[in-house]
Design an enzyme around this catalytic site. Structure first.
Site, PDB file in Angstrom:
ATOM      1  N   PRO A   1     -17.269  -8.165  -0.918  1.00 33.87           N
ATOM      2  CA  PRO A   1     -16.617  -6.904  -0.545  1.00 33.87           C
ATOM      3  C   PRO A   1     -15.220  -6.778  -1.145  1.00 33.87           C
ATOM      4  CG  PRO A   1     -17.675  -7.898   1.356  1.00 33.87           C
ATOM      5  CD  PRO A   1     -17.725  -8.919   0.256  1.00 33.87           C
ATOM      6  N   TYR A   2     -14.456  -7.863  -1.094  1.00 32.07           N
ATOM      7  CA  TYR A   2     -13.100  -7.853  -1.650  1.00 32.07           C
ATOM      8  C   TYR A   2     -13.138  -7.596  -3.154  1.00 32.07           C
ATOM      9  CZ  TYR A   2      -8.445  -9.654  -2.913  1.00 32.07           C
ATOM     10  OH  TYR A   2      -7.181  -9.803  -3.413  1.00 32.07           O
TER      11      TYR A   2
END
Length: 248
Positions: free
Chosen positions: A118-119
């Site tokens: 996600p990051y």
């Protein structure tokens, strides 16, 4: 310096901390209005988009709501603030000085590591957003510069890896996450002081012709080598380090 109280204690009347949620468009607009009222006919010299979160864990087990939260804060929030503050940077205001936008990305915006999907997706998004903005905003004379920091000595990775280990307990990834947590902890402990990033931001805002992208990391040679490796080779190296090779 990451707290409003510390900021105001350091700068006193020379600065004002504005606190708002990046997911709240009305709060962003109110903050821009407050700056506009203070400046009058003046313009902002620079907008630095640095706020963000790090949602960790395996993508296989990730709740989609957490991915949406990551993108909402790091990508959509960056654009929302940029849109609100563009007029204050001189866009659409003839005969006014032009400010500059600095977007804080990450080395994770170039290489997506396991358990940080996600990051990495958000930082790749910030990279793309910044390139498109830089090309579009040439018509206004507003420049956009990206900083790609490597490890920085902040609590973000300790919090993130702890959350990832808890969320993926008793899954096939538990041992790999232990190795990842150790590596991330070491990177945080040996990371750059946050002041180094602040100094680079100041250099960019003062420079007549800054580069469009700056890499700043404790291990720049290693980072550049990794970016040049064949993808499958890099996959194997990372998998071997974290114990992600096939177990059956």
């Amino acid at each position: 310096m990451r707290s409003a109280a510390a900021f105001e204690a350091e700068f006193g009347e020379l600065g004002t901390a504005l606190l708002f949620d990046l997911r709240d468009e009305s709060a962003i607009a109110a903050a821009a209005d407050q700056v506009r009222a203070t400046l009058g006919e003046g313009t902002v010299a620079g907008l630095v988009n640095n706020a963000g979160i790090a949602v960790p864990g395996s993508l296989e087990h990730l709740p989609l709501a957490r991915l949406r939260e990551q993108i909402e804060v790091s990508v959509i929030g960056t654009l929302a603030v940029t849109q609100a503050f563009l007029p204050l940077l001189g866009a659409g205001r003839p005969n006014r000085p032009r400010g500059r936008i600095v977007n804080i990305s990450s080395v994770g915006g170039a290489i997506a590591m396991p358990f940080l999907g996600p990051y990495a997706a958000a930082k790749f998004g910030v990279e793309a957003l910044s390139d498109s903005l830089r090309r579009e905003l040439m018509i206004h004379g507003v420049d956009v510069v990206v900083i790609q920091p490597g490890g920085v000595a902040t609590p973000i990775w300790r919090k993130a890896t702890g959350e990832a280990a808890h969320a993926n307990r008793h899954t096939i990834y538990d041992r790999s996450l232990a190795a990842f947590r150790t590596a991330a902890g070491a990177a945080g402990e040996g990371g750059l002081p946050a002041e180094r990033i602040g100094e680079l931001v100041l250099h960019i805002l003062r420079s007549k012709r800054p580069r469009p992208r700056y890499l700043i990391t404790p291990h720049p040679i290693t980072e550049r080598i990794m970016r040049r490796l064949p993808t499958r080779l890099l996959d194997r190296l990372i998998a071997n380090r974290l114990g992600l090779t096939r177990r059956s």
